[in-house]
Design an enzyme around this catalytic site. Structure first.
Site, PDB file in Angstrom:
ATOM      1  N   ASN A  12       0.942  -1.230  -0.045  1.00 29.46           N
ATOM      2  CA  ASN A  12       0.006  -0.070  -0.046  1.00 29.46           C
ATOM      3  C   ASN A  12       0.998   1.338   0.046  1.00 29.46           C
ATOM      4  OD1 ASN A  12      -2.008   2.092   0.285  1.00 29.46           O
ATOM      5  ND2 ASN A  12      -2.376   1.309   2.538  1.00 29.46           N
ATOM      6  N   LYS A  14       0.231   4.254  -0.359  1.00 29.91           N
ATOM      7  CA  LYS A  14      -0.553   5.430   0.226  1.00 29.91           C
ATOM      8  C   LYS A  14      -0.205   6.589  -0.799  1.00 29.91           C
ATOM      9  CE  LYS A  14      -0.129   3.312   4.872  1.00 29.91           C
ATOM     10  NZ  LYS A  14       0.075   3.410   6.220  1.00 29.91           N
ATOM     11  N   HIS A 102      -9.473   1.276   5.031  1.00 33.79           N
ATOM     12  CA  HIS A 102      -8.121   1.521   5.691  1.00 33.79           C
ATOM     13  C   HIS A 102      -8.267   2.509   7.028  1.00 33.79           C
ATOM     14  CE1 HIS A 102      -4.084   2.546   6.535  1.00 33.79           C
ATOM     15  NE2 HIS A 102      -3.692   1.515   5.934  1.00 33.79           N
ATOM     16  N   GLU A 104      -6.684   4.745   7.961  1.00 38.93           N
ATOM     17  CA  GLU A 104      -6.515   6.160   7.720  1.00 38.93           C
ATOM     18  C   GLU A 104      -7.969   6.726   7.071  1.00 38.93           C
ATOM     19  OE1 GLU A 104      -2.909   5.658   5.448  1.00 38.93           O
ATOM     20  OE2 GLU A 104      -1.889   4.905   7.404  1.00 38.93           O
ATOM     21  N   GLU A 174      -5.163  -4.560  10.943  1.00 42.24           N
ATOM     22  CA  GLU A 174      -4.029  -3.733  10.900  1.00 42.24           C
ATOM     23  C   GLU A 174      -4.239  -2.889  12.367  1.00 42.24           C
ATOM     24  OE1 GLU A 174      -2.116  -2.467   6.973  1.00 42.24           O
ATOM     25  OE2 GLU A 174      -3.717  -1.264   7.213  1.00 42.24           O
ATOM     26  N   GLY A 180       2.937   2.547  10.840  1.00 38.54           N
ATOM     27  CA  GLY A 180       3.807   3.658  10.646  1.00 38.54           C
ATOM     28  C   GLY A 180       4.524   4.125  11.952  1.00 38.54           C
ATOM     29  N   SER A 220       3.766  -2.160  10.408  1.00 40.43           N
ATOM     30  CA  SER A 220       5.127  -2.109  10.416  1.00 40.43           C
ATOM     31  C   SER A 220       5.894  -3.443  10.017  1.00 40.43           C
ATOM     32  CB  SER A 220       5.494  -1.671  11.849  1.00 40.43           C
ATOM     33  OG  SER A 220       5.339  -0.501  12.138  1.00 40.43           O
TER      34      SER A 220
HETATM   35  P1  13P Z   1       3.376   0.536   7.638  1.00 44.61           P
HETATM   36  O1  13P Z   1       3.536  -0.753   6.982  1.00 44.61           O
HETATM   37  O2  13P Z   1       4.026   1.651   7.048  1.00 44.61           O
HETATM   38  O3  13P Z   1       3.231   0.384   9.203  1.00 44.61           O
HETATM   39  O4  13P Z   1       1.561   0.749   6.936  1.00 44.61           O
HETATM   40  C1  13P Z   1       0.632  -0.355   7.406  1.00 44.61           C
HETATM   41  C2  13P Z   1      -0.196  -0.072   6.564  1.00 44.61           C
HETATM   42  O5  13P Z   1      -1.132   0.846   6.775  1.00 44.61           O
HETATM   43  C3  13P Z   1      -0.786  -0.898   5.421  1.00 44.61           C
HETATM   44  O6  13P Z   1      -1.902  -0.572   4.752  1.00 44.61           O
END
Ligand code: 13P
Length: 261
Positions: A12, A14, A102, A104, A174, A180, A220
């Site tokens: 992903n 983003k 997601h 976010e 997640e 992150g 992560s």
């Molecule tokens: P990270 O791998 O940067 O923690 O992000 C995970 C994520 O949100 C994947 O959709």
């Protein structure tokens, strides 16, 4: 990972990589990932909307067996929704997987389980596969409400789907506190929640759906922790953010088998 479920490793990206950078990244990935890897697991990349057409062209021209994915979709078929993109438009670009719900999107853009459910339904309607995201906050985990929260998200996000549909979807667990932050759920914690998700699916949609549905872990994931996470019986893949932006790192995650004890 166990049974007949083929793992799915998804990147992903983003809001990173313009279309030139995305093209370079998939070209580097194509060098790093080998036939054996594609036989062992499915791989998808989820660039920003503006890059999809360029990435599609490279994947098809160079016959790279990486699936194209999107990060979001609007639930309506068409209409006056300025700035939005429909499932039909993504399908026309040969997108195979669409991330919905997601954290976010849920946290920053106010998406509710009802909206996530409508998006998943729109994706399925075109024949694409939704990757439905669920996960608890740190507060919910410390208060012992993590499983209850995930159960609630699953119930709302998958409402009304048929068992034979649920068999083919992907769920991504997640935990928000691990995204992150460099902080990963321990393989044991991730396994426990993924097993919980599978048992909820069994209760609501039956044993066949529970055995077939693929459950990814995200938060992560890095080359160093992927082998142990992927060794868990109920983890069938990874949804990778930061580490997927770099082709070498993402390829090492895809090759997790080589690093397994
Ligand atoms: P990270 O791998 O940067 O923690 O992000 C995970 C994520 O949100 C994947 O959709």
């Amino acid at each position: 990972m166990s049974g007949d479920r083929k793992p799915l490793i998804s990147g992903n990206w983003k809001m990173n990589h313009n279309h030139f950078e995305s093209i370079q990244t998939v070209q580097k990935l194509a060098y790093a990932i080998e036939k054996d890897d594609y036989e062992a697991c499915d791989v998808s990349v989820h660039p920003p909307f503006t890059d999809l057409r360029s990435v599609q062209t490279v994947l098809q021209a160079d016959k790279i067996p990486v699936s194209l994915g999107a990060q979001n979709v609007h639930e309506a078929e068409k209409g006056a929704f300025t700035g939005e993109v429909s499932a039909g438009m993504l399908d026309k670009l040969d997108v195979e997987y669409v991330i919905v719900g997601h954290s976010e999107r849920r946290e920053l853009f106010g998406e509710t389980d009802e909206v996530v459910n409508a998006k998943a339904t729109a994706v399925l309607h075109t024949g694409m596969t939704p990757i439905v995201c669920v996960g608890e906050t740190l507060e919910e985990r410390t208060e012992g409400r993590a499983q209850a929260r995930v159960t609630e998200q699953l119930g709302g996000s998958l409402a009304g789907l048929k068992p034979e549909t649920v068999e083919d979807i992907v769920i991504a667990y997640e935990p928000i506190w691990a995204i992150g932050t460099g902080e990963t759920a321990t393989p044991g914690d991730a396994q426990e929640m993924c097993a919980h998700i599978r048992s909820r699916i069994a209760e609501t949609f039956g044993a066949k759906a529970a055995e077939s549905v693929r459950i990814q872990y995200g938060g992560s994931v890095k080359p160093g922790n992927a082998p142990e996470l992927m060794a868990q019986p109920d983890i069938d893949g990874a949804l990778v953010g930061g580490a997927s932006l770099n082709a070498e790192d993402f390829a090492r995650i895809v090759k997790y088998r080589i690093y397994q004890a």
